[in-house]
Write an enzyme that holds these catalytic residues in place. Sequence first.
Site, PDB file in Angstrom:
ATOM      1  N   SER A 153      10.720  60.184 -18.216  1.00  0.00           N
ATOM      2  CA  SER A 153      11.952  60.449 -17.489  1.00  0.00           C
ATOM      3  C   SER A 153      12.621  61.720 -18.012  1.00  0.00           C
ATOM      4  O   SER A 153      12.041  62.801 -17.921  1.00  0.00           O
ATOM      5  CB  SER A 153      12.869  59.218 -17.583  1.00  0.00           C
ATOM      6  N   ASP A 228       9.867  53.637  -7.801  1.00  0.00           N
ATOM      7  CA  ASP A 228      10.907  54.559  -8.232  1.00  0.00           C
ATOM      8  C   ASP A 228      11.512  55.178  -6.983  1.00  0.00           C
ATOM      9  O   ASP A 228      11.019  54.981  -5.869  1.00  0.00           O
ATOM     10  CB  ASP A 228      10.347  55.625  -9.172  1.00  0.00           C
ATOM     11  N   HIS A 260      10.479  52.296 -12.866  1.00  0.00           N
ATOM     12  CA  HIS A 260      10.815  53.385 -13.780  1.00  0.00           C
ATOM     13  C   HIS A 260      10.739  52.967 -15.243  1.00  0.00           C
ATOM     14  O   HIS A 260      10.571  53.821 -16.116  1.00  0.00           O
ATOM     15  CB  HIS A 260      12.238  53.864 -13.452  1.00  0.00           C
TER      16      HIS A 260
END
Length: 285
Positions: A153, A228, A260
Amino acid sequence: MGTWRDMTKEELEKQYAPSRWSHRMDKEVVIEAHVRAVTEGTRRAQATMQTLLHVPYGGNDGEKLDIYLPTDPSGAFPLVLYIHGGYWQFLSKEVSGFIAPPLVTQGIAVVAVGYDVAPKGHLDVMVAQVRRSVAFIVQQYSKISGVYLCGHSAGAHLAAMVLSTDWEEYGVTPDIKALLLPCRSDCSAVTLSLPREVAWRNSPILGVTAATPARKACEVLIAVAQHDSPEFHRQSQEYFQALRSAGWRVSLLDIADTDHFDVIEKLSQGGYILTQVILNMISRA
């Protein structure tokens, strides 16, 4: 769907809130479960592995590394450097050792990078810290047989920024063989309330340059969780296309039945697809 520039504030907040897209849990529960999973996984790793904790790579309190060493670190070994996510605002290296067990048991060192998250850390600072951590670790361990960057991320964003580093400034030339970028997030002025010029100069896609012969040796894998947000999928596809057009060795992998959070949590498992990808990348080098 257009780019984030075309969205209302409410639409943008939803697209950048990965907990709202999980197929497994409620949006508050999935974050709590993620923190618990990575914390417990790190505790297990530290209880069973040979470690060097809180190793400073710079002068700031946040500039420290947790190093998980293979059983025999005297010879050459590959090294996976992990950069945690957390929206540039939370999580830490203290909960980032969960990926170590299936890699360390195969003779691979794992390094969890600490950096100053917001509000203490400015985005420029975070990028510089991650770059310094790479320079430090290759100077510290001269027998590293290759560096493999893995970021999740926001951490994948920081790892991607390493690609545009001018290593002459650091006095080293790291042998970066691959980048694994699960659920790569790009920064935006909305996400961190940044001035536009700060967000732009720290946007990996704007920093993509033509792959030199040396850079073509570096393999980039962009991984995206099935569950996601469409915006994160769009960003991943856009970055993939930019790298491919510039001549980089890049692939894009959509990980089925993940969101995620568990897309990275499962790196604690030896049989997980991304764990196997890392091991295969290293074995081919």
